[in-house]
Each structure stands twice: as structure tokens, then as C-alpha cells.
Write an enzyme that holds these catalytic residues in place. Structure first.
Site, PDB file in Angstrom:
ATOM      1  N   ASP A   1     -42.712 -15.228 -53.106  1.00 44.76           N
ATOM      2  CA  ASP A   1     -42.881 -14.434 -51.767  1.00 44.76           C
ATOM      3  C   ASP A   1     -43.819 -15.297 -50.891  1.00 44.76           C
ATOM      4  OD1 ASP A   1     -44.162 -12.285 -50.489  1.00 44.76           O
ATOM      5  OD2 ASP A   1     -44.288 -11.075 -52.305  1.00 44.76           O
TER       6      ASP A   1
ATOM      7  N   THR B   1     -42.327  -7.708 -47.770  1.00 44.99           N
ATOM      8  CA  THR B   1     -42.018  -8.107 -48.773  1.00 44.99           C
ATOM      9  C   THR B   1     -40.955  -7.028 -49.550  1.00 44.99           C
ATOM     10  OG1 THR B   1     -44.285  -8.863 -49.517  1.00 44.99           O
ATOM     11  CG2 THR B   1     -42.909  -8.051 -51.560  1.00 44.99           C
TER      12      THR B   1
ATOM     13  N   ASN C   1     -42.613  -2.201 -45.784  1.00 44.73           N
ATOM     14  CA  ASN C   1     -43.295  -2.090 -46.986  1.00 44.73           C
ATOM     15  C   ASN C   1     -43.583  -0.591 -46.975  1.00 44.73           C
ATOM     16  OD1 ASN C   1     -43.193  -4.596 -48.000  1.00 44.73           O
ATOM     17  ND2 ASN C   1     -45.248  -5.149 -47.283  1.00 44.73           N
TER      18      ASN C   1
ATOM     19  N   LYS D   1     -45.461  -8.104 -58.118  1.00 44.46           N
ATOM     20  CA  LYS D   1     -45.501  -6.855 -57.511  1.00 44.46           C
ATOM     21  C   LYS D   1     -44.540  -5.713 -57.915  1.00 44.46           C
ATOM     22  CE  LYS D   1     -47.338  -9.226 -53.313  1.00 44.46           C
ATOM     23  NZ  LYS D   1     -46.839  -9.532 -51.840  1.00 44.46           N
ATOM     24  N   ASP D   2     -44.888  -4.652 -57.995  1.00 43.18           N
ATOM     25  CA  ASP D   2     -44.089  -3.645 -58.506  1.00 43.18           C
ATOM     26  C   ASP D   2     -42.725  -3.783 -57.438  1.00 43.18           C
ATOM     27  OD1 ASP D   2     -45.210  -2.369 -56.243  1.00 43.18           O
ATOM     28  OD2 ASP D   2     -46.140  -0.767 -57.406  1.00 43.18           O
ATOM     29  N   ARG D   3     -42.981  -3.768 -56.219  1.00 45.87           N
ATOM     30  CA  ARG D   3     -41.739  -3.618 -55.126  1.00 45.87           C
ATOM     31  C   ARG D   3     -40.682  -4.939 -55.215  1.00 45.87           C
ATOM     32  NH1 ARG D   3     -46.633  -4.275 -52.228  1.00 45.87           N
ATOM     33  NH2 ARG D   3     -46.905  -5.867 -50.931  1.00 45.87           N
TER      34      ARG D   3
ATOM     35  N   ASP E   1     -38.581 -13.649 -49.813  1.00 43.35           N
ATOM     36  CA  ASP E   1     -38.543 -12.490 -49.221  1.00 43.35           C
ATOM     37  C   ASP E   1     -38.773 -12.455 -47.639  1.00 43.35           C
ATOM     38  OD1 ASP E   1     -41.234 -12.988 -49.768  1.00 43.35           O
ATOM     39  OD2 ASP E   1     -41.547 -10.919 -50.359  1.00 43.35           O
TER      40      ASP E   1
ATOM     41  N   HIS F   1     -47.560 -11.880 -42.329  1.00 45.43           N
ATOM     42  CA  HIS F   1     -46.146 -12.118 -41.724  1.00 45.43           C
ATOM     43  C   HIS F   1     -45.664 -10.707 -41.107  1.00 45.43           C
ATOM     44  CE1 HIS F   1     -45.314 -10.008 -45.427  1.00 45.43           C
ATOM     45  NE2 HIS F   1     -46.402 -10.964 -46.042  1.00 45.43           N
TER      46      HIS F   1
END
Length: 536
Positions: free
Chosen positions: A28, A67, A88, A149-151, A322, A467
């Protein structure tokens, strides 16, 4: 306790010589720029990967370099326009319970009044992942994902996933309704021991000395942190190299638990490493913190690959990111990059709502909505269509007077732009926005800040840099493929992260319906042989 699913008979023939485990790694906020900056310093896992097929100019080609959309491209082979993951989070004015902001990995249908939590889910992901295609072709295939991270985990794993874990609170958790398996329980116990005791600083490599100095970003001082861990400080554990090490350790445990790479058909292990992003947001990209983080990440990846080697698994790896990232303006100003700045308040939805509310005699509250000072903006849904058109035109004129704004693109203009092709480095801003546009979730217009403008008006502890821009420092990421015995090469021309899934599919001989991918298969033999024929 999680139970291993029964393994039915193979339904699609696996070619001789195909790897038995695909390992897809996302770092990431690992930009192509920072990869090039540190490339000669790597001695561990990242050094190994540079001996394979190196594409230093990979692109997350879309405009919304965040992300969730970035992770959604890696193993689906599709751009956010088709994955449905346009950011996101986005605004959904039809949401009945709670705030109108919808998180990309949230099942809004399961919201409950008064809850500050959410139910994590890949429900918004509109296309299958590579792991899902593999399971459809051969139900015996295992599809596993782990992340900080869950995503990250859910966008790489998808809907049909055997095991999925991500960091939450003080350890790893999984989907609602599933029990945490024994290996995740064991990993959480290790983390608890570290948190209970605390830990000292990481060593500062000699080459990090140039970066080891304090810089003020508003009231926050960054640049000379070495990641000492106070007992019980889970947030500091997360924003440190310790998170990536724990994620990789859990990945190895799951390799053993699920017997990945040992079956008759290939398995997929997706690993999303989140600490570089947390460190980048908290300290920027050019301080001692990032130098230490990348050094420790390289070593942790080296240990991870050594663990797979020890188990005798025939595996192939792809590593990418990502999105990229940008340093804090305050440090960039010291380097004479005066074009870097923090966005001003005039770009906010609140400021626009106030100005247009006064002009038209409208209630300003939520007249215009956004989830930040750039990206997608929405007009209040109950407005007359004609009035909406006037408000959109006036909002664009106001925004274009701001010294921070590069472009304002109405949704109609973006939707009318053909889906871009060719080299992503040459795409216009409208084409980059088109690759992110999906009518289910996208706003009424998109605001793009000027190059070098950071979308954080006021820095705060843990959030000084970010970002999300359409510029190449956020779009360009490395793409590295490696397998034992492969002939290494480097291809400097631009490719896309959506090319990863079709390339891996070809590597394991997976037949995917034509048109399922936005990307194309990359020849991983450097022209010595055609590796892209098997999956057609």
C-alpha cells in the site's frame, strides 16, 4: 474453528509445469518513484523480485488513486469503472440509516442505528477476482487473502473466498459470521505478547541518516521517528513495520493450515501490506520513518519467501501497489519545490454550498456534498434538474478561480469520454477520470487539484501526507513478477495493474471468457517464449 472445505474433483485441466501457488502482494502506497529511490538498497525479498520480470512503470491508470479502487484492479483485471469501486468512499443520498457516506468495503444494508462500526463486505465489488475464477474452474482451488486493511483483503479476495483476515483494533479479524481460525488466533496471541511488553526502536540504516531529521507539518513534528512501541499502543504497532511482519507471518501460517500449493490445482494467496501507507500518511515519504519501513519490509519479504522455499512449494509471485504517494509540502519546500502546497478551504463542499446557497437563496446545508476536498462531489438529490445544471456550472466557475484546482469535470462529460486505451502515461485528465467513473457510485462532478497540491488542509497527528490525485506520482507503481528459474528482464514501457490478472491466469492455464478483463496478458519470458497463449 474454521473448517477446510471438501475438495471436489478437478474440472479444468491444469497445464504441466504450472505453479501450484500464486502469491499476489500489494504494498500500500508503494510508488514507482520510491521503488526506484530504494531499489539499490534492497537485499531481501524485494531484491529477489528484481531478478524476475520487472515492469518499473506500472500504472494504476485511473484518477481516483486510493486504496480501495487500486486494490480492486489488481486481481480483477478491471478498472474501477467496471469494478464499481470508484473511491474509498462515496455519497449515497438514498441511505436510510446513518451517514450518507458509504465505505467501499461496507454492507450498508446491515447498518444499525447508533452503531459507529460497520459490517465489512465485498458487496460493492461488481466483477470476479482471479481467485474466484480459479475456484469456478477448479472448485478445489483455495482463495485466501490477508491484509492490514479490510478493503485490501476483500478487494483482492472477492466474494467467494475461503479464508480472509485483516487488522482491526489489536489483532486480525474476519468476516461477520465466520469464526477466526486457529492460525489467526495464534498470530493474535503473538501480537498480544508484543503489545503487552512493548518494544524498542528499529535500527537506523546508515543510508537513512540523510533523512533522519525533524520537520514541522503544522503542529506535528515528523521525520526522525524510529518506531519505539509503548506497551499497549496498538495504533503505533499498526503504523510501523510490525504490522507487515505480522501480516506475512499470518500468511505463512495460513499456507500451512490450508495446505496451499500442495494440491492438484493452483491456489491463490493475496497479501496486502498496509504499513507503508500508514507510515506515509503519518510521516510523509522522505523521512527516517519511511526509510526504516522500507528496509524492514524488504527483510520481512525475504523471510516470507524463505519460508515458502523451505516448504518446497512451487510458487509464482507478483508484487505491485494500489497507488503511489506524495511527501509533505513542508519538507518539499526545503528542497525548493515551491509548487507543493496544502489545499485551501475554498475547495470544500461546505464553502461551495455556502456560496451557492447565498446566490440562489437555498438552504446551504448539504447543498453540495463530498467526502474530501477533491474527487467526486454530489448535488443535493431533491433539486430541480434545471437548477442542478446552473449550480454545477457555477460550482465549476467558482472552483476554477481557486489557485489549487486544475480541472472540474461534469459527470456527463466523463461518461461521454470513451474508455481509454493505449499507454496510460499519455491519457488526458478526462480519460483518467473515465477509468474511475461508474454511474452507480460516481458523483455529479469531479474536482482535480493541481499537481503538487496535497488534499489535507491542516495536518494532524497520523495524517500529514496523502495520495488520491490523478498525477503520475500517485498513478505509477512497480509491477514485479518472479518464479524460481525464470529468466529475468526489465521492460520500461508503461503497463497497467489490470494486466496482472490476465498474466497470472495465463501462467496457470486458466481459460477466462473473452472480454472479462480490461487488461492484457504480459509476456513474462521477455520475448523468449509466449506465456500468454495458455489462458486464451
Amino acid at each position: 474453528m474454521a473448517q477446510e472445505a471438501a475438495k471436489p474433483a478437478v474440472s479444468q485441466q491444469v497445464p504441466t509445469g504450472a505453479p501450484r501457488l500464486l502469491v499476489a502482494i500489494s504494498i500500500d502506497q508503494f510508488s514507482a518513484d520510491i521503488f526506484a529511490q530504494y531499489r539499490q538498497r534492497f537485499t531481501g525479498g524485494l531484491a529477489r523480485l528484481t531478478q524476475g520480470a520487472v515492469f518499473p512503470a506500472g500504472y494504476q491508470s485511473h484518477a481516483a488513486t486510493e486504496t480501495c479502487p487500486g486494490h480492486s484492479t489488481i486481481l480483477t483485471g478491471n478498472r474501477p469503472a467496471h469494478t464499481g469501486i470508484i473511491a474509498n468512499s462515496w455519497i449515497d443520498q438514498s441511505v436510510a440509516v446513518g451517514p450518507k457516506v458509504v465505505y467501499c468495503a461496507e454492507d450498508v444494508a446491515k447498518r444499525t442505528a447508533g452503531s459507529r462500526d460497520y459490517v465489512a463486505s465485498p458487496v460493492h465489488l461488481l466483477v470476479p477476482t482471479l481467485g474466484e475464477w480459479m475456484k469456478q474452474a477448479n472448485p478445489a482451488a483455495r482463495n485466501i487473502a490477508v491484509s492490514g486493511k479490510d478493503r485490501g483483503a476483500l478487494m483482492m479476495g472477492g466474494h467467494d473466498i475461503d479464508q480472509v483476515y485483516w487488522w482491526k483494533g489489536k489483532g486480525f479479524t474476519t468476516l461477520a459470521g465466520r469464526e477466526i481460525g486457529p492460525m489467526a488466533v495464534a498470530q493474535n496471541a503473538e501480537i498480544t505478547r508484543v503489545l503487552t511488553k512493548g518494544a524498542g526502536e528499529f535500527p537506523l540504516p546508515a543510508y537513512c541518516g540523510r533523512a533522519d531529521r525533524a520537520v514541522k507539518a503544522g503542529d506535528v513534528s515528523v521525520g526522525n521517528g524510529h518506531f519505539a512501541l509503548k506497551a499497549g499502543d496498538a495504533d503505533s504497532f499498526r503504523t510501523s513495520p510490525r504490522l507487515d511482519r505480522a501480516t506475512l507471518d499470518l500468511a505463512v501460517k495460513l499456507v500451512d493450515e490450508q495446505k496451499l500449493g500442495k494440491g492438484a490445482v493452483p491456489d491463490l494467496l493475496a497479501v496486502s501490506l498496509s504499513a507503508t501507507d500508514y507510515v506515509g500518511h503519518a510521516t510523509g515519504t522522505e523521512g527516517a520513518e519511511m526509510c526504516i519501513q522500507l528496509t524492514q519490509l524488504d527483510l520481512a519479504l525475504g523471510d516470507f519467501f524463505a519460508s515458502l522455499d523451505k516448504r518446497g512449494i512451487d510458487y509464482a509471485v507478483v508484487l505491485t501497489a494500489d497507488h503511489g504517494g506524495f511527501d509533505i509540502p513542508e519538507r518539499l519546500h526545503e528542497q525548493a519545490l515551491e509548487t507543493s502546497a496544502r489545499v485551501g478551504p475554498d475547495v470544500s463542499a461546505e464553502a461551495l454550498s455556502a456560496a451557492l446557497g447565498r446566490k440562489y437563496g437555498l438552504e446551504p446545508k448539504n447543498l453540495i456534498l463530498s467526502d474530501g476536498p477533491s474527487g467526486d462531489y454530489w448535488l443535493r438529490k431533491d433539486l430541480d434538474v434545471g437548477l442542478k445544471g446552473k449550480l454545477l456550472d457555477d460550482a465549476a466557475r467558482l472552483l476554477m478561480t481557486s489557485p489549487y484546482v486544475e480541472a472540474v469535470l461534469p459527470a456527463a462529460q466523463i461518461a461521454a469520454t470513451p474508455m481509454p486505451g493505449g499507454s496510460p502515461e499519455t491519457w488526458t485528465l478526462a480519460q483518467r477520470a473515465r477509468a474511475s467513473y461508474n454511474p452507480l457510485h460516481s458523483g455529479d462532478f469531479v474536482v482535480m487539484l493541481k499537481r503538487g497540491v496535497v488534499a489535507i488542509p491542516t495536518p494532524r497527528a497520523g495524517y500529514v501526507a496523502t495520495h488520491g490525485s490523478p498525477w503520475d506520482y500517485d498513478r505509477r507503481v512497480p509491477i514485479l513478477f518472479w518464479r524460481k528459474g525464470m529468466t529475468g528482464f526489465e521492460q520500461p514501457s508503461a503497463v497497467e495493474t489490470v494486466d496482472i490478472a490476465p498474466s497470472l491466469a495465463a501462467l496457470v492455464g486458466l481459460k477466462i471468457p473473452q472480454g472479462a478483463f480490461d487488461g492484457r496478458c504480459l509476456d513474462l519470458d521477455g520475448g523468449a517464449a509466449n506465456t500468454c497463449g495458455a489462458g486464451k
